[in-house]
Motif scaffolding. Structure first.
Motif, PDB file in Angstrom:
ATOM      1  N   GLN A   1       0.828  -1.204   0.000  1.00 42.54           N
ATOM      2  CA  GLN A   1       0.000   0.000   0.000  1.00 42.54           C
ATOM      3  C   GLN A   1       0.865   1.257   0.000  1.00 42.54           C
ATOM      4  N   GLN A   2       0.243   2.384  -0.316  1.00 45.67           N
ATOM      5  CA  GLN A   2       0.966   3.643  -0.519  1.00 45.67           C
ATOM      6  C   GLN A   2       1.821   4.035   0.668  1.00 45.67           C
ATOM      7  N   ASP A   3       1.302   3.857   1.893  1.00 52.10           N
ATOM      8  CA  ASP A   3       2.052   4.328   3.063  1.00 52.10           C
ATOM      9  C   ASP A   3       3.304   3.505   3.353  1.00 52.10           C
ATOM     10  N   ALA A   4       3.452   2.360   2.667  1.00 47.78           N
ATOM     11  CA  ALA A   4       4.633   1.522   2.898  1.00 47.78           C
ATOM     12  C   ALA A   4       5.568   1.486   1.690  1.00 47.78           C
ATOM     13  N   ILE A   5       5.232   2.235   0.640  1.00 46.70           N
ATOM     14  CA  ILE A   5       6.025   2.160  -0.598  1.00 46.70           C
ATOM     15  C   ILE A   5       7.433   2.711  -0.415  1.00 46.70           C
ATOM     16  N   ASN A   6       7.585   3.893   0.168  1.00 43.67           N
ATOM     17  CA  ASN A   6       8.915   4.473   0.336  1.00 43.67           C
ATOM     18  C   ASN A   6       9.793   3.608   1.234  1.00 43.67           C
ATOM     19  N   GLN A   7       9.217   3.047   2.268  1.00 40.58           N
ATOM     20  CA  GLN A   7       9.972   2.176   3.160  1.00 40.58           C
ATOM     21  C   GLN A   7      10.422   0.910   2.429  1.00 40.58           C
ATOM     22  N   THR A   8       9.537   0.364   1.598  1.00 43.49           N
ATOM     23  CA  THR A   8       9.887  -0.833   0.825  1.00 43.49           C
ATOM     24  C   THR A   8      11.017  -0.542  -0.151  1.00 43.49           C
ATOM     25  N   LEU A   9      10.948   0.608  -0.807  1.00 42.36           N
ATOM     26  CA  LEU A   9      12.016   0.994  -1.728  1.00 42.36           C
ATOM     27  C   LEU A   9      13.362   1.072  -1.014  1.00 42.36           C
ATOM     28  N   GLN A  10      13.370   1.677   0.158  1.00 40.41           N
ATOM     29  CA  GLN A  10      14.617   1.814   0.914  1.00 40.41           C
ATOM     30  C   GLN A  10      15.137   0.461   1.384  1.00 40.41           C
ATOM     31  N   GLN A  11      14.219  -0.439   1.767  1.00 42.93           N
ATOM     32  CA  GLN A  11      14.637  -1.781   2.168  1.00 42.93           C
ATOM     33  C   GLN A  11      15.278  -2.532   1.007  1.00 42.93           C
ATOM     34  N   ILE A  12      14.665  -2.424  -0.178  1.00 38.94           N
ATOM     35  CA  ILE A  12      15.207  -3.109  -1.359  1.00 38.94           C
ATOM     36  C   ILE A  12      16.591  -2.573  -1.704  1.00 38.94           C
ATOM     37  N   LEU A  13      16.755  -1.261  -1.613  1.00 38.90           N
ATOM     38  CA  LEU A  13      18.048  -0.657  -1.935  1.00 38.90           C
ATOM     39  C   LEU A  13      19.108  -0.968  -0.884  1.00 38.90           C
ATOM     40  N   SER A  14      18.688  -1.408   0.296  1.00 40.55           N
ATOM     41  CA  SER A  14      19.637  -1.766   1.357  1.00 40.55           C
ATOM     42  C   SER A  14      20.068  -3.224   1.265  1.00 40.55           C
ATOM     43  N   GLU A  15      19.363  -4.006   0.435  1.00 42.53           N
ATOM     44  CA  GLU A  15      19.728  -5.411   0.269  1.00 42.53           C
ATOM     45  C   GLU A  15      20.900  -5.547  -0.693  1.00 42.53           C
ATOM     46  N   ASN A  16      21.635  -6.647  -0.543  1.00 43.06           N
ATOM     47  CA  ASN A  16      22.797  -6.872  -1.406  1.00 43.06           C
ATOM     48  C   ASN A  16      22.352  -7.280  -2.809  1.00 43.06           C
ATOM     49  N   SER A  17      22.853  -6.588  -3.832  1.00 40.42           N
ATOM     50  CA  SER A  17      22.516  -6.876  -5.219  1.00 40.42           C
ATOM     51  C   SER A  17      23.627  -6.351  -6.109  1.00 40.42           C
ATOM     52  N   SER A  18      23.830  -7.012  -7.234  1.00 40.59           N
ATOM     53  CA  SER A  18      24.865  -6.559  -8.171  1.00 40.59           C
ATOM     54  C   SER A  18      24.369  -5.416  -9.040  1.00 40.59           C
TER      55      SER A  18
END
Length: 248
Positions: free
Chosen positions: A125-142
């Motif tokens: 949902q909208q209120d969790a989108i920015n937090q989800t984006l930041q979590q994804i960017l904090s995960e290890n990825s090439s």
């Protein structure tokens, strides 16, 4: 001059053959490029190929967009500019690689992933989108491929995370031309418009759309099939996007 052409054809002949381009096609093109317009008979004499066999080669070159024919009785052939031809060759190579990925790599990847791992699909949902984006960017990825068309998600925190990741990983950002990021670090390109926004990593995809009620809705998945489709589509958009925001 003939020796120079033979040297060029010899150097790139093996590579060209992998993409279905024969040595005679290369030789005819370079002869026309260096000599200007010539008739089929002149080319036949120049390359020492029979008059009847020269036409199928010329037809192939015309079909590829490498040469064009002008006039009648006799017709003359002219080489198209080498930059134009090269762009055409690159596009054909890219299309061929995409077809291999779509018809071979993706089905095998999906088959293997379905046998060896579980996957998730979740709505955000909208209120969790920015937090989800930041979590994804904090995960290890090439890699982190990001497309943003909604100003609501283009936060300073997001830009800082992207910049931090870009020092060690492949980070590419596509923005709608109505948006702007001031960064000397990020690779940024612009498109006139995009359907939605999202982020693709090595292991996950997070898509964001705007509903009829003008609210944001996200969908997260770590299924390899969706991730690979997202990568292919992002790379397609990346090729279309402009480095200069004013030209997008």
């Amino acid at each position: 001059m003939s020796q120079n052409i033979d040297d060029i054809v010899s150097k790139i002949g093996n590579i060209a053959r992998a993409f279905g381009i024969s040595r005679n096609e290369l030789k005819l093109y370079f002869i026309l490029l260096l000599n200007g317009k010539m008739t089929a008979k002149e080319l036949s004499d120049k390359i020492n190929i029979s008059y009847t066999k020269i036409y199928p080669i010329l037809t192939k070159l015309e079909g590829r967009g490498w040469i064009r024919r002008i006039g009648k009785r006799p017709s003359y052939y002219i080489a198209n500019p080498i930059r134009e031809v090269w762009e055409n060759v690159k596009k054909n190579i890219f299309d061929s690689l995409e077809k291999i990925e779509r018809d071979l790599i993706l089905p095998i990847s999906v088959l293997l992933s379905s046998q060896t791992s579980f996957y998730n699909i979740a709505l955000v949902q909208q209120d969790a989108i920015n937090q989800t984006l930041q979590q994804i960017l904090s995960e290890n990825s090439s890699k982190y491929y990001v497309a943003i068309s909604f100003p609501e998600i283009l936060s300073q925190e997001l830009v800082k995370l992207l910049e931090a990741n870009s020092y060690k990983h492949d980070v590419k950002v596509i923005l709608s031309k109505s948006l702007k990021v001031d960064s000397n670090v990020l690779q940024v390109r612009y498109l006139d418009s995009m359907f939605g926004s999202g982020i693709i990593t090595s292991n996950s995809i997070f898509l964001i759309i705007k509903t009829q009620g003008n609210t944001l809705l996200g969908m997260f998945s770590n299924h390899i099939y969706f991730v690979e489709i997202g990568k292919v589509y992002f790379e397609y958009l990346w090729e279309k996007a402009d480095k200069n925001r004013d030209n997008a």
